[in-house]
Design a protein around this motif. Structure first.
Motif, short mmCIF file in Angstrom:
data_model
loop_
_atom_site.label_atom_id
_atom_site.label_comp_id
_atom_site.label_asym_id
_atom_site.label_seq_id
_atom_site.Cartn_x
_atom_site.Cartn_y
_atom_site.Cartn_z
N TRP A 359 0.84 -1.21 0.00
CA TRP A 359 0.00 0.00 0.00
C TRP A 359 0.87 1.25 0.00
N CYS A 360 1.95 1.24 0.77
CA CYS A 360 2.86 2.40 0.78
C CYS A 360 3.50 2.61 -0.59
N GLU A 361 3.98 1.53 -1.19
CA GLU A 361 4.63 1.63 -2.49
C GLU A 361 3.67 2.11 -3.57
N SER A 362 2.40 1.76 -3.44
CA SER A 362 1.43 2.14 -4.47
C SER A 362 1.23 3.65 -4.57
N VAL A 363 1.54 4.38 -3.49
CA VAL A 363 1.42 5.84 -3.53
C VAL A 363 2.78 6.51 -3.30
N ASP A 364 3.86 5.72 -3.47
CA ASP A 364 5.23 6.23 -3.39
C ASP A 364 5.52 6.89 -2.05
N VAL A 365 5.15 6.21 -0.98
CA VAL A 365 5.39 6.69 0.38
C VAL A 365 6.45 5.81 1.04
N ALA A 366 7.48 6.43 1.58
CA ALA A 366 8.49 5.69 2.34
C ALA A 366 7.88 5.26 3.68
N GLN A 367 8.28 4.10 4.17
CA GLN A 367 7.76 3.63 5.45
C GLN A 367 8.91 3.13 6.32
#
Length: 429
Positions: A359-367
């Motif tokens: 889910w993070c990768e789908s909106v280009d968000v680092a986690q």
């Protein structure tokens, strides 16, 4: 670290949300108000509900709110995705006879709620907020402006205060709110005036103390956001924004999108509006009944469902690095966190971790990941409770903050916005 204009705008909107939510009851109403503006229909639990297919609905139970969007093609076996958070925060709650005082001062009799950092409440302008149960059976919300203060004892009268500060919880945490004779004053009248009702008609009340200062973006490159009640209004706000955006974009996914904002997490969640209570199950049972599901089909749907339990976690502290895991050190401004605990204080497992990263990768968000130092006890969340009650596969996530349980907590502006973006992916991807 660069912070986008969208992230700053999100933080400013969060400041508005927190200002409108000085108590859990206000927070639940603000959730409903915002989602109604996005096309959701508010339902009463005591009424017969309309057909759920294609609908957008919200209910409020005490200090909790549940909102959901059902696709038009939903079936009895359609799964659900629940973004869970909580509306309450640690602090102080008014006692049954709250008007007290001594030495010519008017004071408020308060009880400690949850586990606040007591010293952080000193020397701040505070407000009262909550609900009033009236003689005629109505319930009204009330919130004052700045009214109270917990004044520190001057250093001249306590020369050791900078070596140690420990407040005696009964005597030294009672705020002042005026001057005069407490037998001739009525603190509840201040709440009644704020609500526009007669204090003589109050038959019951649930009222808490809240910091009156507005949330503020600050720091180099606008990296920081400070506010009261970030634990856990930051997550509630992220879920409201994400669900509202999904509804405005014409949500019609292959699952039921649910926002569950529970009350009483800070004191164990064991209430009719807490995660350990029946509120979420009550709503889901009625949704699936409308879809024609029997008990077996509903349970089949639950097995395929997900819950993101979103709450704040600890950023590494530059002055107390030894309190954190020596390797896993989440940092403000570096992305939302995945919370992991071997003893299931958090409900995350390997499958949930993989889904969170997707889910993070789908909106280009680092986690980032969070795990406790072995020598420091780990807190818990609504996650394990929800997983236990309903059998939903649950992932514990959130944002890193400093000063957790302070009257004014510190978050990263970009993390707040990124959490909402991942919540949006969770609802719509």
């Amino acid at each position: 670290m660069s912070v986008t204009a969208d992230a700053i705008s999100h933080a400013e909107d969060l400041a508005d949300f927190v200002a409108a939510s000085p108590s859990s009851y206000h927070a639940a109403e603000e959730v409903a108000r915002r989602l109604e503006a996005d096309g959701f229909t508010r339902l009463a639990e005591e009424d017969v509900w309309p057909d759920q297919r294609g609908g957008r609905f919200v209910i409020v139970r005490d200090g909790a709110a549940i909102a959901w969007a059902v696709p038009a093609n939903a079936t009895p076996a359609t799964a659900n995705r629940v973004f869970g958070a909580h509306t309450d925060s640690p602090g102080f709650k008014l006692k049954p006879k709250p008007t007290t005082g001594s030495q010519g001062w008017l004071q408020a009799g308060v009880e400690i709620y949850g586990g606040p950092l007591l010293a952080s409440w000193l020397d701040r302008e505070l407000r009262l907020a909550g609900r009033l149960a009236m003689k005629d059976g109505s319930v009204v919300l009330a919130a004052t402006g700045p009214l109270l203060r917990l004044p520190q004892l001057a250093i001249h009268l306590n020369r050791e205060v900078n070596d140690h500060l420990a407040l005696e919880k009964q005597v030294e945490t009672q705020p002042v709110w005026g001057l005069g004779d407490p037998t001739e004053a009525d603190l509840l009248a201040e709440l009644a005036d704020a609500a526009g009702v007669d204090a003589a008609d109050i038959r019951g009340f649930d009222a808490v103390v809240a910091d009156s200062a507005r949330g503020q973006v600050f720091g180099k490159d606008n990296a920081f956001f400070a506010s009261g009640r970030l634990d856990d209004l930051a997550s509630v706000h992220a879920g409201v924004v994400a669900l509202g955006n999904a509804a405005r974009d014409g949500f019609d996914g292959d699952h039921i999108a649910v926002l569950a904002a529970f009350d009483h997490e800070e004191i164990g969640s064991a209430s009719r509006s807490g995660a350990a209570g029946p509120i979420l199950e009550d709503v889901l049972v009625r949704i699936y009944a409308s879809l024609g599901a029997d008990d077996a089909q509903r349970r089949q749907a639950f097995v395929s469902s997900w819950c993101l339990s979103s709450d704040v976690g600890h950023s590494v502290h530059p002055n107390f690095a030894g309190k954190h895991d020596p390797v896993v050190k989440p940092l403000l401004g570096s992305g939302p966190i995945l919370k992991i605990n071997a003893n299931q204080r958090y409900a995350t497992d390997a499958v949930g971790a993989a889904a969170w990263i997707a889910w993070c990768e789908s909106v280009d968000v680092a986690q980032q990941e969070f795990v406790s130092n072995n020598s420091v006890p780990c807190g818990s969340t609504i996650g394990p409770i929800t997983a236990t009650r309903l059998g939903l596969r649950t992932v514990d996530v959130g944002i890193p903050i400093l000063s957790m349980h302070s009257a004014r907590e510190l978050a990263g502006v970009s993390d707040l916005y990124d959490l909402s973006r991942v919540a949006g992916a969770f609802f719509t991807d």
